[in-house]
Enzyme design. Structure first.
Site, mmCIF file in Angstrom:
data_model
loop_
_atom_site.group_PDB
_atom_site.id
_atom_site.type_symbol
_atom_site.label_atom_id
_atom_site.label_comp_id
_atom_site.label_asym_id
_atom_site.label_seq_id
_atom_site.Cartn_x
_atom_site.Cartn_y
_atom_site.Cartn_z
ATOM 1 N N ASN A 9 34.031 45.124 37.471
ATOM 2 C CA ASN A 9 35.282 45.771 37.896
ATOM 3 C C ASN A 9 36.189 45.825 36.674
ATOM 4 O O ASN A 9 36.779 44.823 36.289
ATOM 5 C CB ASN A 9 35.907 44.935 39.026
ATOM 6 C CG ASN A 9 37.293 45.436 39.410
ATOM 7 O OD1 ASN A 9 37.700 46.535 39.020
ATOM 8 N ND2 ASN A 9 38.006 44.629 40.183
ATOM 9 N N TRP A 10 36.271 47.015 36.079
ATOM 10 C CA TRP A 10 37.039 47.138 34.829
ATOM 11 C C TRP A 10 38.541 47.100 35.068
ATOM 12 O O TRP A 10 39.318 47.013 34.120
ATOM 13 C CB TRP A 10 36.669 48.444 34.108
ATOM 14 C CG TRP A 10 35.260 48.501 33.591
ATOM 15 C CD1 TRP A 10 34.289 47.542 33.718
ATOM 16 C CD2 TRP A 10 34.648 49.574 32.852
ATOM 17 N NE1 TRP A 10 33.117 47.951 33.119
ATOM 18 C CE2 TRP A 10 33.315 49.205 32.576
ATOM 19 C CE3 TRP A 10 35.104 50.818 32.415
ATOM 20 C CZ2 TRP A 10 32.432 50.022 31.863
ATOM 21 C CZ3 TRP A 10 34.222 51.638 31.701
ATOM 22 C CH2 TRP A 10 32.907 51.237 31.431
ATOM 23 N N LYS A 11 38.948 47.226 36.321
ATOM 24 C CA LYS A 11 40.380 47.271 36.668
ATOM 25 C C LYS A 11 41.071 48.359 35.829
ATOM 26 O O LYS A 11 40.443 49.351 35.479
ATOM 27 C CB LYS A 11 41.021 45.896 36.489
ATOM 28 C CG LYS A 11 40.231 44.809 37.230
ATOM 29 C CD LYS A 11 40.977 43.525 37.403
ATOM 30 C CE LYS A 11 40.094 42.521 38.136
ATOM 31 N NZ LYS A 11 40.774 41.298 38.468
ATOM 32 N N HIS A 95 40.045 45.005 47.484
ATOM 33 C CA HIS A 95 40.254 44.020 46.418
ATOM 34 C C HIS A 95 41.613 43.344 46.631
ATOM 35 O O HIS A 95 42.573 43.987 47.055
ATOM 36 C CB HIS A 95 40.206 44.702 45.047
ATOM 37 C CG HIS A 95 40.167 43.707 43.931
ATOM 38 N ND1 HIS A 95 41.300 43.068 43.480
ATOM 39 C CD2 HIS A 95 39.134 43.196 43.217
ATOM 40 C CE1 HIS A 95 40.954 42.221 42.520
ATOM 41 N NE2 HIS A 95 39.652 42.282 42.342
ATOM 42 N N GLU A 97 43.894 42.543 44.715
ATOM 43 C CA GLU A 97 45.031 43.167 44.015
ATOM 44 C C GLU A 97 45.575 44.346 44.824
ATOM 45 O O GLU A 97 46.772 44.605 44.830
ATOM 46 C CB GLU A 97 44.601 43.575 42.592
ATOM 47 C CG GLU A 97 44.496 42.346 41.695
ATOM 48 C CD GLU A 97 43.475 42.437 40.575
ATOM 49 O OE1 GLU A 97 43.058 43.548 40.216
ATOM 50 O OE2 GLU A 97 43.088 41.355 40.063
ATOM 51 N N GLU A 167 36.042 36.588 47.057
ATOM 52 C CA GLU A 167 36.852 36.385 45.862
ATOM 53 C C GLU A 167 38.095 35.572 46.209
ATOM 54 O O GLU A 167 39.107 36.144 46.667
ATOM 55 C CB GLU A 167 37.295 37.733 45.283
ATOM 56 C CG GLU A 167 36.158 38.606 44.820
ATOM 57 C CD GLU A 167 36.603 39.567 43.717
ATOM 58 O OE1 GLU A 167 36.014 39.534 42.637
ATOM 59 O OE2 GLU A 167 37.565 40.328 43.948
ATOM 60 N N GLY A 173 41.038 36.038 37.626
ATOM 61 C CA GLY A 173 41.765 36.191 36.373
ATOM 62 C C GLY A 173 42.480 34.929 35.917
ATOM 63 O O GLY A 173 43.311 34.983 35.014
ATOM 64 N N SER A 212 36.749 34.668 38.040
ATOM 65 C CA SER A 212 36.515 33.930 36.801
ATOM 66 C C SER A 212 35.037 33.606 36.553
ATOM 67 O O SER A 212 34.703 32.526 36.045
ATOM 68 C CB SER A 212 37.366 32.655 36.755
ATOM 69 O OG SER A 212 38.753 32.997 36.726
ATOM 70 N N GLY A 233 35.365 40.636 36.745
ATOM 71 C CA GLY A 233 36.507 41.342 36.183
ATOM 72 C C GLY A 233 36.502 41.237 34.659
ATOM 73 O O GLY A 233 35.779 41.963 33.973
ATOM 74 N N GLY A 234 37.300 40.342 34.131
ATOM 75 C CA GLY A 234 37.496 40.223 32.686
ATOM 76 C C GLY A 234 36.207 40.210 31.876
ATOM 77 O O GLY A 234 36.094 40.909 30.857
HETATM 78 P P1 PGA Z 1 37.949 38.055 37.106
HETATM 79 O O1 PGA Z 1 38.212 39.161 38.244
HETATM 80 O O2 PGA Z 1 36.460 37.997 36.890
HETATM 81 O O3 PGA Z 1 38.687 38.560 35.904
HETATM 82 O O4 PGA Z 1 38.487 36.766 37.628
HETATM 83 C C1 PGA Z 1 37.340 39.316 39.321
HETATM 84 C C2 PGA Z 1 37.810 40.423 40.216
HETATM 85 O O5 PGA Z 1 39.027 40.586 40.394
HETATM 86 O O6 PGA Z 1 37.002 41.199 40.775
#
Ligand code: PGA
Length: 250
Positions: A9-11, A95, A97, A167, A173, A212, A233-234
């Site tokens: 997930n590149w966000k 998600h 967010e 999640e 994050g 994470s 994510g990251g």
């Molecule tokens: P993260 O994000 O790996 O940066 O913690 C995961 C996500 O939000 O899908």
């Protein structure tokens, strides 16, 4: 046997140049026969171009969100049919967010799941508790509620055509991942909840962990019996990290 899956997930990161570099690096080091499926989810505006770059690779294309409605006066939204049209196979829905920053309700998320499924996208339903929920002992309640709304609207059969990503919001994050045992506990609970409706579908549904995940903790998380891969994510923005996570899933 559930085939593991690793989703990047590149966000809201990247540029045309960054994306091209990342895809090139992934392509150059991609294992010949990975034991897990791999998906990347760039921002909407880059989907078509990234899709083109992925054409000769085994990496699949996904979107980070989808509109619950099919077409019409919905300024700024992108429909499931449009995503399909530009080559997407997957769509993340719900998600945290989106739930928290854009106030998406459980009901809206369930409608998005249905919309994605109706256009033959594979929806990835995100669920997860906030830190305050966990501290108050409400993790199971929150996750089951998020799942139940989708099961009610779509049914177990449709849910089983997608995937679920657990999640925990406090792990996203933050660098603080759930322990493998904490993840396994909730994954087992999600599978059992689906199993109340249909045991066969529950056994076949892929449940990913996200929050994470890195190359250094992926193997222990993915070793848990009900963890079928990850939503990353990251670490999905760095080719070597992401490929190491993919290798850990196989
Ligand atoms: P993260 O994000 O790996 O940066 O913690 C995961 C996500 O939000 O899908």
């Amino acid at each position: 046997m559930r085939r593991p899956i690793v989703v990047g997930n590149w966000k809201m990161h990247g540029s045309r140049a960054d994306n091209a570099r990342l895809i090139e690096e992934l392509g150059a080091q991609y294992p010949p026969d990975p034991a897990a499926d791999c998906v990347v989810c760039p921002p909407f505006v880059y989907l078509q171009e990234v899709g083109r770059m992925l054409r000769d690779t085994p990496i699949h294309l996904g979107a980070q969100d989808v509109c619950a409605d099919n077409q019409g006066a919905f300024t700024g939204e992108v429909s499931a049919a449009m995503l399909k049209d530009v080559g997407c196979e997957y769509a993340i829905v719900g998600h945290s967010e989106r739930r928290l920053l854009y106030r998406e309700s459980d009901q809206l998320v369930a409608r998005k799941f249905a919309a994605a499924h109706s256009k033959a996208l594979i929806p990835i339903l995100c669920v997860g508790e906030q830190l305050s929920d966990r501290e108050a002992g409400r993790t199971a309640e929150v996750v089951q509620r998020q799942l139940d709304v989708v099961l009610e609207l779509c049914g177990a059969e449709t849910l089983g055509h997608g995937a679920v990503a657990y999640e925990p919001v406090w792990a996203i994050g933050t660098g603080r991942n759930a322990s493998p045992e904490q993840a396994q506990e909730v994954h087992a609970l999600i599978r059992a909840r689906i199993g109340v409706r249909d045991a066969r579908i529950a056994a076949a549904t892929r449940i990913l962990y996200g929050g994470s995940v890195k190359a250094s903790n992926a193997a222990e998380l993915f070793a848990m019996p009900d963890v079928d891969g990850g939503l990353i994510g990251g670490a999905s923005l760095k080719a070597d990290e992401f490929l190491a996570i993919l290798a850990a899933a196989g």
